[in-house]
Design an enzyme around this catalytic site. Structure first.
Site, PDB file in Angstrom:
ATOM      1  N   ASN A  64       0.857  -1.183   0.000  1.00  0.00           N
ATOM      2  CA  ASN A  64       0.000   0.000   0.000  1.00  0.00           C
ATOM      3  C   ASN A  64       0.899   1.242   0.000  1.00  0.00           C
ATOM      4  O   ASN A  64       1.488   1.583   1.017  1.00  0.00           O
ATOM      5  CB  ASN A  64      -0.907  -0.021   1.241  1.00  0.00           C
ATOM      6  N   LYS A  66      -0.042   4.168  -0.268  1.00  0.00           N
ATOM      7  CA  LYS A  66      -0.757   5.298   0.354  1.00  0.00           C
ATOM      8  C   LYS A  66      -0.639   6.535  -0.543  1.00  0.00           C
ATOM      9  O   LYS A  66      -0.789   6.418  -1.745  1.00  0.00           O
ATOM     10  CB  LYS A  66      -0.232   5.522   1.776  1.00  0.00           C
ATOM     11  N   HIS A 148      -9.522   1.089   4.748  1.00  0.00           N
ATOM     12  CA  HIS A 148      -8.268   1.329   5.478  1.00  0.00           C
ATOM     13  C   HIS A 148      -8.521   2.292   6.641  1.00  0.00           C
ATOM     14  O   HIS A 148      -9.289   3.243   6.509  1.00  0.00           O
ATOM     15  CB  HIS A 148      -7.203   1.896   4.527  1.00  0.00           C
ATOM     16  N   GLU A 150      -6.857   4.590   7.759  1.00  0.00           N
ATOM     17  CA  GLU A 150      -6.549   6.000   7.468  1.00  0.00           C
ATOM     18  C   GLU A 150      -7.736   6.685   6.786  1.00  0.00           C
ATOM     19  O   GLU A 150      -7.778   7.912   6.700  1.00  0.00           O
ATOM     20  CB  GLU A 150      -5.280   6.086   6.598  1.00  0.00           C
ATOM     21  N   GLU A 223      -5.379  -4.865  10.320  1.00  0.00           N
ATOM     22  CA  GLU A 223      -4.286  -3.924  10.580  1.00  0.00           C
ATOM     23  C   GLU A 223      -4.560  -3.172  11.884  1.00  0.00           C
ATOM     24  O   GLU A 223      -5.365  -2.227  11.901  1.00  0.00           O
ATOM     25  CB  GLU A 223      -4.198  -2.895   9.448  1.00  0.00           C
ATOM     26  N   GLY A 229       2.610   2.277  10.789  1.00  0.00           N
ATOM     27  CA  GLY A 229       3.580   3.368  10.646  1.00  0.00           C
ATOM     28  C   GLY A 229       4.304   3.739  11.923  1.00  0.00           C
ATOM     29  O   GLY A 229       4.976   4.754  11.990  1.00  0.00           O
ATOM     30  N   SER A 269       3.477  -2.140  10.352  1.00  0.00           N
ATOM     31  CA  SER A 269       4.933  -2.224  10.499  1.00  0.00           C
ATOM     32  C   SER A 269       5.487  -3.593  10.115  1.00  0.00           C
ATOM     33  O   SER A 269       6.487  -4.045  10.682  1.00  0.00           O
ATOM     34  CB  SER A 269       5.364  -1.835  11.922  1.00  0.00           C
TER      35      SER A 269
HETATM   36  O1  LIG Z   1      -1.275   0.732   6.802  1.00  0.00           O
HETATM   37  C1  LIG Z   1      -0.528  -0.148   6.422  1.00  0.00           C
HETATM   38  C2  LIG Z   1      -0.738  -0.835   5.147  1.00  0.00           C
HETATM   39  O2  LIG Z   1      -2.002  -0.574   4.662  1.00  0.00           O
HETATM   40  C3  LIG Z   1       0.670  -0.514   7.205  1.00  0.00           C
HETATM   41  O3  LIG Z   1       1.569   0.531   7.127  1.00  0.00           O
HETATM   42  P1  LIG Z   1       3.061   0.318   7.700  1.00  0.00           P
HETATM   43  O4  LIG Z   1       3.547  -0.987   7.142  1.00  0.00           O
HETATM   44  O5  LIG Z   1       3.821   1.498   7.217  1.00  0.00           O
HETATM   45  O6  LIG Z   1       2.923   0.261   9.184  1.00  0.00           O
END
Ligand SMILES: O=C(CO)COP(=O)(O)O
Length: 330
Positions: A64, A66, A148, A150, A223, A229, A269
């Site tokens: 992803n 993002k 997601h 986010e 997740e 992150g 992560s």
């Molecule tokens: O949100 C994520 C994938 O969609 C995970 O992000 P990270 O691997 O940067 O923690």
């Protein structure tokens, strides 16, 4: 070798392992006392991968990106990371930002699926600022990611999705014949209350979609918000317990068959270092990777889960299974 053949290969491989294990155990351990014989037999089974709950579930890893990168000029390097992945033993997909999707689609050469990060629940028309699944299909895309955290309002950006809109989006995706990566996950305050509180929230997040969880079309991405992150990964044991709990919820609210077949990715992560240990967990079927999908180590994450769930066909048992699969899937 995809879908049904992969499933058949999984069964054939395990059958071959059982047969070979019985022979080895019988030949080398026949004079041992009963309990030692039993312990050796079960150790051989476990170490051969038979105990893995990954029965027939093809591993799946997504990158992803993002809202990255900041320039089209940086895309080719990122695309290289995706094209470097071996997709013969693992499904791979990549989620570029909306503006970059049409650039990326024709450049993927290894069957990784370009998977947009959202869609609207309606289709084409007067829906300013959104993307329709019909547009994705027209651009030869087969899969979309939704839900997601986010976008669920967990990262300081206003809430763009909730469980009801996501259920409508999933219906829209499936009605269009596309597949879907459906994200769920709990914030830190909930995790701090323990596994039961976490699973209670997962139940809320899944309630409106249990009936739509077709394992051939839907991949769940679990997740934990606090791991995204932050560099804080769930321990393999915690991640396994949560994945198992989610599978149990699906068994109860959809069906045991759906629960056994649906793939659940871990995200938060994930990286090349922690992927092998997480991959060894029986209910973890893959990863949804953020930061590390922007780096060459993405390839190693795909390799880690492939090695754990679908060992290369070098072993005697793998070869036996491959012969059986070729005969039956011709
Ligand atoms: O949100 C994520 C994938 O969609 C995970 O992000 P990270 O691997 O940067 O923690």
């Amino acid at each position: 070798m995809r879908g049904r053949c992969f499933f058949f290969y999984g069964l054939a491989h395990r059958a071959s392992v059982v047969i070979v294990t019985v022979i080895i155990t019988a030949v080398f351990a026949q004079d041992l006392p009963g309990e030692v014989f039993g312990a050796r037999f079960s150790w051989l089974l476990r170490s051969s991968g038979v105990g893995a709950a990954a029965m027939g579930r093809r591993p799946v890893v997504g990158g992803n990106w993002k809202c990255n990168p900041d320039s089209v000029s940086k895309l080719d390097d990122l695309i290289k990371n995706i094209n470097a992945c071996d997709t013969s033993r693992c499904d791979v997909y990549v989620c570029p930002s909306t503006l970059h999707v049409p650039y990326v689609v024709p450049k993927i050469k290894n069957k990784a699926l370009v998977t947009p990060q959202d869609c609207n629940p309606k289709g084409c028309g007067a829906f300013t600022g959104s993307m329709a699944v019909a547009q994705m299909k027209d651009l030869k895309m087969k899969q979309v990611m939704i839900g997601h955290s986010e976008r669920r309002g967990e990262f300081g950006i206003f809430k763009m999705d909730d469980d009801a809109t996501l259920a409508a989006k999933l219906k829209c995706v499936l009605d269009a014949g596309m597949s879907c990566v459906y994200c769920i996950g709990e914030p830190k305050e909930v995790r701090e209350k323990g596994l039961s509180a976490t699973l209670a929230l997962m139940d809320v997040q899944l309630k409106q979609v249990y009936s739509m969880l077709d394992p051939a079309k839907v991949v769940l991405a679990y997740e934990p918000v606090w791991a995204i992150g932050t560099g804080l990964t769930a321990t393999p044991e915690d991640a396994q317990a949560t994945h198992k709990g989610i599978r149990d919820l699906i068994a109860k609210n959809a069906s045991p068959a759906v629960a056994a077949a649906i793939r659940i990715q871990y995200g938060g992560s994930a990286n090349a270092k922690n992927a092998p240990e997480l991959s060894a967990q029986p209910d973890i079927d893959g990863f949804l990777v953020g930061g590390a999908s922007l780096k060459p180590e993405f390839v190693d994450i795909v390799k880690a889960i492939s090695d754990a769930k679908a060992p290369p066909v070098r072993s005697l048992t793998g070869r036996l299974a491959m012969v059986a699969t070729r005969l039956c899937c011709r």
